[in-house]
Write a protein that holds these residues in place. Structure first.
Motif, PDB file in Angstrom:
ATOM      1  N   SER A  58       0.858  -1.192   0.000  1.00 57.45           N
ATOM      2  CA  SER A  58       0.000   0.000   0.000  1.00 57.45           C
ATOM      3  C   SER A  58       0.890   1.237   0.000  1.00 57.45           C
ATOM      4  N   ILE A  59       0.313   2.338  -0.451  1.00 61.52           N
ATOM      5  CA  ILE A  59       1.044   3.610  -0.394  1.00 61.52           C
ATOM      6  C   ILE A  59       0.306   4.541   0.566  1.00 61.52           C
ATOM      7  N   GLU A  60       1.080   5.320   1.309  1.00 56.85           N
ATOM      8  CA  GLU A  60       0.499   6.226   2.291  1.00 56.85           C
ATOM      9  C   GLU A  60       0.450   7.642   1.704  1.00 56.85           C
ATOM     10  N   VAL A  61      -0.716   8.255   1.763  1.00 58.48           N
ATOM     11  CA  VAL A  61      -0.847   9.646   1.342  1.00 58.48           C
ATOM     12  C   VAL A  61      -0.914  10.453   2.629  1.00 58.48           C
ATOM     13  N   LYS A  62       0.095  11.299   2.850  1.00 60.44           N
ATOM     14  CA  LYS A  62       0.191  11.958   4.162  1.00 60.44           C
ATOM     15  C   LYS A  62       0.744  13.378   4.063  1.00 60.44           C
ATOM     16  N   GLY A  63       0.941  13.995   5.215  1.00 60.29           N
ATOM     17  CA  GLY A  63       1.466  15.363   5.260  1.00 60.29           C
ATOM     18  C   GLY A  63       0.349  16.345   5.511  1.00 60.29           C
ATOM     19  N   ASP A  64       0.360  17.460   4.777  1.00 55.94           N
ATOM     20  CA  ASP A  64      -0.648  18.505   4.977  1.00 55.94           C
ATOM     21  C   ASP A  64      -1.967  18.155   4.281  1.00 55.94           C
ATOM     22  N   VAL A  65      -2.570  17.044   4.729  1.00 58.36           N
ATOM     23  CA  VAL A  65      -3.853  16.605   4.160  1.00 58.36           C
ATOM     24  C   VAL A  65      -4.864  16.370   5.290  1.00 58.36           C
ATOM     25  N   ASN A  67      -7.299  14.008   5.167  1.00 56.50           N
ATOM     26  CA  ASN A  67      -7.475  12.561   5.319  1.00 56.50           C
ATOM     27  C   ASN A  67      -6.206  11.825   4.908  1.00 56.50           C
ATOM     28  N   THR A  68      -5.522  11.232   5.877  1.00 50.10           N
ATOM     29  CA  THR A  68      -4.373  10.381   5.524  1.00 50.10           C
ATOM     30  C   THR A  68      -4.957   9.118   4.895  1.00 50.10           C
ATOM     31  N   LEU A  69      -4.384   8.696   3.754  1.00 47.71           N
ATOM     32  CA  LEU A  69      -4.943   7.521   3.077  1.00 47.71           C
ATOM     33  C   LEU A  69      -3.911   6.412   3.004  1.00 47.71           C
ATOM     34  N   ASN A  70      -4.396   5.177   2.980  1.00 43.84           N
ATOM     35  CA  ASN A  70      -3.557   4.024   2.683  1.00 43.84           C
ATOM     36  C   ASN A  70      -4.153   3.362   1.463  1.00 43.84           C
ATOM     37  N   LEU A  71      -3.478   3.491   0.329  1.00 46.03           N
ATOM     38  CA  LEU A  71      -4.074   2.999  -0.917  1.00 46.03           C
ATOM     39  C   LEU A  71      -3.412   1.720  -1.402  1.00 46.03           C
ATOM     40  N   THR A  72      -4.234   0.748  -1.731  1.00 38.19           N
ATOM     41  CA  THR A  72      -3.737  -0.509  -2.316  1.00 38.19           C
ATOM     42  C   THR A  72      -4.149  -0.532  -3.783  1.00 38.19           C
ATOM     43  N   VAL A  73      -3.686  -1.528  -4.515  1.00 34.05           N
ATOM     44  CA  VAL A  73      -4.090  -1.667  -5.921  1.00 34.05           C
ATOM     45  C   VAL A  73      -5.616  -1.813  -5.976  1.00 34.05           C
ATOM     46  N   ASP A  74      -6.186  -2.563  -5.032  1.00 34.24           N
ATOM     47  CA  ASP A  74      -7.642  -2.742  -5.012  1.00 34.24           C
ATOM     48  C   ASP A  74      -8.375  -1.422  -4.804  1.00 34.24           C
ATOM     49  N   SER A  75      -7.830  -0.572  -3.905  1.00 33.89           N
ATOM     50  CA  SER A  75      -8.541   0.700  -3.705  1.00 33.89           C
ATOM     51  C   SER A  75      -8.388   1.609  -4.927  1.00 33.89           C
ATOM     52  N   LEU A  76      -7.264   1.525  -5.639  1.00 33.70           N
ATOM     53  CA  LEU A  76      -7.114   2.321  -6.871  1.00 33.70           C
ATOM     54  C   LEU A  76      -8.106   1.851  -7.929  1.00 33.70           C
ATOM     55  N   LYS A  77      -8.312   0.514  -7.981  1.00 30.95           N
ATOM     56  CA  LYS A  77      -9.236  -0.046  -8.989  1.00 30.95           C
ATOM     57  C   LYS A  77     -10.672   0.425  -8.773  1.00 30.95           C
ATOM     58  N   LYS A  78     -10.983   0.841  -7.529  1.00 30.87           N
ATOM     59  CA  LYS A  78     -12.345   1.343  -7.232  1.00 30.87           C
ATOM     60  C   LYS A  78     -12.491   2.817  -7.601  1.00 30.87           C
ATOM     61  N   MET A  79     -11.377   3.477  -7.908  1.00 31.42           N
ATOM     62  CA  MET A  79     -11.433   4.892  -8.296  1.00 31.42           C
ATOM     63  C   MET A  79     -11.592   4.984  -9.823  1.00 31.42           C
ATOM     64  N   LYS A  80     -11.488   6.193 -10.370  1.00 31.44           N
ATOM     65  CA  LYS A  80     -11.641   6.358 -11.826  1.00 31.44           C
ATOM     66  C   LYS A  80     -10.347   5.900 -12.508  1.00 31.44           C
ATOM     67  N   VAL A  81     -10.402   4.728 -13.154  1.00 32.21           N
ATOM     68  CA  VAL A  81      -9.200   4.145 -13.767  1.00 32.21           C
ATOM     69  C   VAL A  81      -9.057   4.628 -15.215  1.00 32.21           C
ATOM     70  N   ALA A  82      -7.845   5.078 -15.551  1.00 31.61           N
ATOM     71  CA  ALA A  82      -7.569   5.540 -16.912  1.00 31.61           C
ATOM     72  C   ALA A  82      -6.649   4.541 -17.609  1.00 31.61           C
ATOM     73  N   THR A  83      -6.788   4.447 -18.930  1.00 24.28           N
ATOM     74  CA  THR A  83      -5.912   3.597 -19.726  1.00 24.28           C
ATOM     75  C   THR A  83      -4.987   4.486 -20.540  1.00 24.28           C
ATOM     76  N   LEU A  84      -3.688   4.226 -20.461  1.00 27.15           N
ATOM     77  CA  LEU A  84      -2.692   5.012 -21.195  1.00 27.15           C
ATOM     78  C   LEU A  84      -2.095   4.150 -22.304  1.00 27.15           C
ATOM     79  N   ASP A  85      -1.946   4.739 -23.484  1.00 34.90           N
ATOM     80  CA  ASP A  85      -1.343   3.993 -24.592  1.00 34.90           C
ATOM     81  C   ASP A  85       0.097   4.445 -24.810  1.00 34.90           C
ATOM     82  N   ASP A  86       0.919   3.500 -25.253  1.00 32.40           N
ATOM     83  CA  ASP A  86       2.297   3.789 -25.681  1.00 32.40           C
ATOM     84  C   ASP A  86       3.058   4.683 -24.712  1.00 32.40           C
ATOM     85  N   PHE A  87       3.247   4.205 -23.516  1.00 34.42           N
ATOM     86  CA  PHE A  87       4.017   4.981 -22.541  1.00 34.42           C
ATOM     87  C   PHE A  87       5.459   4.475 -22.484  1.00 34.42           C
TER      88      PHE A  87
END
Ligand SMILES: Nc1nc2c(c(=O)[nH]1)N[C@H]1C(S)=C(S)[C@@H](COP(=O)(O)O)O[C@H]1N2
Ligand SMILES: [Mo]
Length: 198
Positions: A58-65, A67-87
């Motif tokens: 998981s990644i921690e989103v912290k500092g001057d926020v 809501n401190t967040l702990n995000l996993t791949v599963d929690s990212l998949k529940k957000m608005k997922v974008a597809t990028l081509d040719d990166f």
């Protein structure tokens, strides 16, 4: 007479080509030499066991926020997922390190909106955002880049490359519109830190 002229033109063209090509090579060498090499530039070679230790689930989103967040791949998949081509991941040296056909991720902007940066009125905009990895490699973004510039629509936390989970950790920070995409390509991502300029 005509043949003589023709040969003369051919010879002139040949010498022009000969004179120009080495010049180009020299220019290229000069520009790649601008990046000086120190020990800090070298990538240490890790054993598979040591590189596994760098992985975060998981990644921690912290500092001057708010809501401190702990995000996993599963929690990212529940957000608005974008597809990028040719990166492509291009090192500062110009070397192409990765050439992905398709990637999936979430905008850093959406993550920061979820965490809510602690702003004291609309003039309070001088924040910097650090994407930090387990090996302490880091990349820095600014509030203006993310919230008031096209870079905000091009900065992602990736979790999938070419239909597979990303390698070197579970999430990678990237900025698609950087000229060289290597520097702000942060694998083994551990935290996203928000700080106010003091
Ligand atoms: N965590 C972490 N991310 C990193 C690095 C690093 O050393 N550690 N190197 C950067 C560099 S210099 C480049 S060019 C790209 C690609 O690096 P690679 O060759 O190690 O894949 O990732 C970037 N992200
Ligand atoms: Mo690099």
């Amino acid at each position: 007479m005509k043949i003589k002229n023709f040969i003369l033109i051919l010879l002139t063209a040949f010498f022009c080509v000969m004179c120009n090509s080495p010049k180009k090579d020299k220019e290229q060498i000069i520009s790649s030499e601008k990046v000086s090499k120190t020990d800090n530039d070298k990538h240490p070679v890790l054993t598979p066991a040591d590189s596994l230790k760098m992985v975060n689930h998981s990644i921690e989103v912290k500092g001057d926020v708010e809501n401190t967040l702990n995000l996993t791949v599963d929690s990212l998949k529940k957000m608005k997922v974008a597809t990028l081509d040719d990166f492509k991941v291009v090192c500062q040296s110009g070397e192409v390190k990765k050439d992905n056909k398709v990637c999936k991720g979430v905008l850093l902007k959406d993550i920061l909106e979820k965490a809510k940066i602690k702003q004291n009125g609309h003039k309070d905009r001088n924040f910097y955002i650090v994407a930090r990895a387990s090996d302490d490699y880091k990349a820095t973004f600014s509030w203006s880049e993310i919230f008031n510039n096209p870079t905000g629509e091009n900065t992602y936390i990736l979790f999938e490359e070419n239909g597979k989970p990303v390698k070197n950790g579970e999430m990678i920070a990237i900025c698609k519109n950087d000229i060289k995409t290597g520097p702000r390509h942060v694998y083994w991502l551990k935290s996203i830190e928000v700080y106010k300029v003091k």
